[in-house]
Design a protein around this motif. Structure first.
Motif, PDB file in Angstrom:
ATOM      1  N   PRO A 111       0.806  -1.058   0.208  1.00  0.00           N
ATOM      2  CA  PRO A 111      -0.441  -0.222   0.195  1.00  0.00           C
ATOM      3  C   PRO A 111       1.212   1.675   0.213  1.00  0.00           C
ATOM      4  O   PRO A 111       1.983   1.107   0.716  1.00  0.00           O
ATOM      5  N   ALA A 115      -3.864   4.955   0.039  1.00  0.00           N
ATOM      6  CA  ALA A 115      -4.673   4.274  -0.881  1.00  0.00           C
ATOM      7  C   ALA A 115      -5.089   2.953  -0.377  1.00  0.00           C
ATOM      8  O   ALA A 115      -4.117   2.225   0.222  1.00  0.00           O
ATOM      9  N   ARG A 116      -5.739   2.359  -0.584  1.00  0.00           N
ATOM     10  CA  ARG A 116      -5.794   1.060  -1.041  1.00  0.00           C
ATOM     11  C   ARG A 116      -6.906   0.477  -2.131  1.00  0.00           C
ATOM     12  O   ARG A 116      -7.399   1.605  -3.124  1.00  0.00           O
ATOM     13  N   ASN A 120      -5.125   2.913  -5.342  1.00  0.00           N
ATOM     14  CA  ASN A 120      -3.279   2.404  -4.365  1.00  0.00           C
ATOM     15  C   ASN A 120      -3.120   2.078  -5.748  1.00  0.00           C
ATOM     16  O   ASN A 120      -2.114   1.932  -6.028  1.00  0.00           O
ATOM     17  N   GLU A 220      -2.049   8.463  -2.875  1.00  0.00           N
ATOM     18  CA  GLU A 220      -2.077   8.290  -1.931  1.00  0.00           C
ATOM     19  C   GLU A 220      -2.624   9.340  -0.905  1.00  0.00           C
ATOM     20  O   GLU A 220      -2.316   8.477   1.013  1.00  0.00           O
TER      21      GLU A 220
END
Length: 371
Positions: A111, A115-116, A120, A220
């Motif tokens: 990661p 962010a995911r 991400n 991010e």
């Protein structure tokens, strides 16, 4: 008492129809101005593509990117392989073998900041990109050869994002109903955007200027959202950048349809999370337009089926006019026989989304669960 209720509902539905008719008129007569100072058609650009378990859809997407009417040496295509459990990376490499431009597959394993998920992946790809223009699309999309030039034509130093239109294409009636739904929705988005009000952007057909992206801190630095495209769009607008929407065949990307009704409801559940972040005025307007079916049912109860059927018929006529204009402007032909079926389709979606609002539930996206 029932006559008072019927009168009130008739007033609401009359305003609803007038609103739709006004939007149709605006769509037919207004055109957003193309900004001055667009970048040259010979600049280098980056195409960012997030992929997770996309071995079936990816070859079609990459074939359309190879067919772009733009010098290959000016294109940089970056595919982020988001921990796929299938042959996504191998399929992508095979599809781009021998291509003259710059192509990379980037494994996404860590990661970056806040962010995911897809956000991400895009955060990593933006870090790797070497140009000032990020063209973002999805694996289930096929872009036209004119895609790069069509979106670049709307770019300018004060414009942060340019969004093209997306058409859902498929052979089944269910696929075609999704296509009608998309174009009707996007025509309304176009009307509001041409009026200078920011609504949203779509991460499957989107140009983001690097300077605008970086001023937000990038994905991010943004709070996590399952509608990452809207989160970025909102941050770019908040930073003082403008936006453009391009509603034309040259900027039209064609999407694969959602194959099942349950999958479609899951998609709309995710989008509903983005709606909750819209400005209050826009949320109230959406709530107003979403009130058609409850108001129609109430009118049928209070005044009988005759008036309700009359209002419903007017809605189909006005909506059909907007659908015709949207298809023509997108370079497509409207299948008129879909209009009656579309009423059942929208009713089913409305009931499904109301159930979601009442009972809640996590969003599941690409095999991951988001609370």
């Amino acid at each position: 008492m029932s006559s008072l209720v019927a009168g009130g509902l008739l007033v609401f539905l009359a305003l609803w129809l007038l609103g739709l008719a006004y939007a149709t008129w605006c769509f037919a007569t207004r055109r957003g101005a193309v900004p001055a100072g667009s970048p040259p058609a010979t600049c280098r650009v980056s195409i960012l593509l997030a992929a997770r378990d996309e071995e079936l859809a990816l070859p079609r997407c990459l074939a359309s990117l190879r067919a772009l009417d733009y010098p290959a040496e000016l294109l940089e295509i970056l595919v982020g392989d988001d921990a796929s459990t299938d042959r996504t990376a191998a399929v992508a490499a095979a599809a781009m073998r021998g291509w003259a431009g710059r192509f990379r597959i980037i494994p996404i394993v860590e990661p970056m900041g806040e962010a995911r998920g897809k956000a991400n992946v895009l955060a990593h790809l933006a870090r790797e990109a070497t140009t000032d223009f990020f063209f973002i699309t999805d694996a289930d999309i096929a872009v036209p050869p004119t895609w790069i030039a069509a979106l670049l034509a709307h770019a300018a130093p004060d414009v942060g994002t340019v969004t093209g239109i997306t058409a859902v294409r498929g052979p089944r009636v269910f696929d075609q109903l999704q296509g009608l739904d998309w174009l009707l929705s996007l025509s309304l988005v176009q009307v509001v955007s041409d009026g200078g009000r920011p609504v949203t952007a779509m991460g499957n057909n989107m140009l983001v200027i690097r300077a605008a992206y970086e001023v937000t801190g990038g994905y991010e630095a943004l709070p996590f959202s399952v509608t990452e495209d809207f989160a970025l769009f909102k941050a770019v607008v908040a930073a003082g950048y403008g936006f453009r929407h391009a509603f034309s065949p040259a900027a039209r990307a064609d999407s694969l349809p959602v194959p099942t009704w349950s999958g479609l409801l899951k998609q709309r559940r995710r989008w509903l999370r983005g709606v909750e972040a819209l400005p209050r005025r826009l949320r109230l307007e959406l709530l107003f337009f979403g009130g058609f079916w409850p108001a129609l049912a109430g009118l049928a109860w209070a005044a009988g089926p005759g008036p309700a059927l009359g209002v419903w018929g007017l809605k189909v006529l006005v909506q059909g006019a907007l659908a015709y204009l949207a298809h023509r402007r997108a370079g497509l032909r409207l299948r008129w026989r879909l209009l009656p079926l579309f009423e059942l389709y929208t009713l089913g979606l409305t009931l499904g989304l109301v159930s979601f609002r009442l009972f809640g539930g996590a969003v599941v996206w690409k095999g991951r669960r988001y609370g």
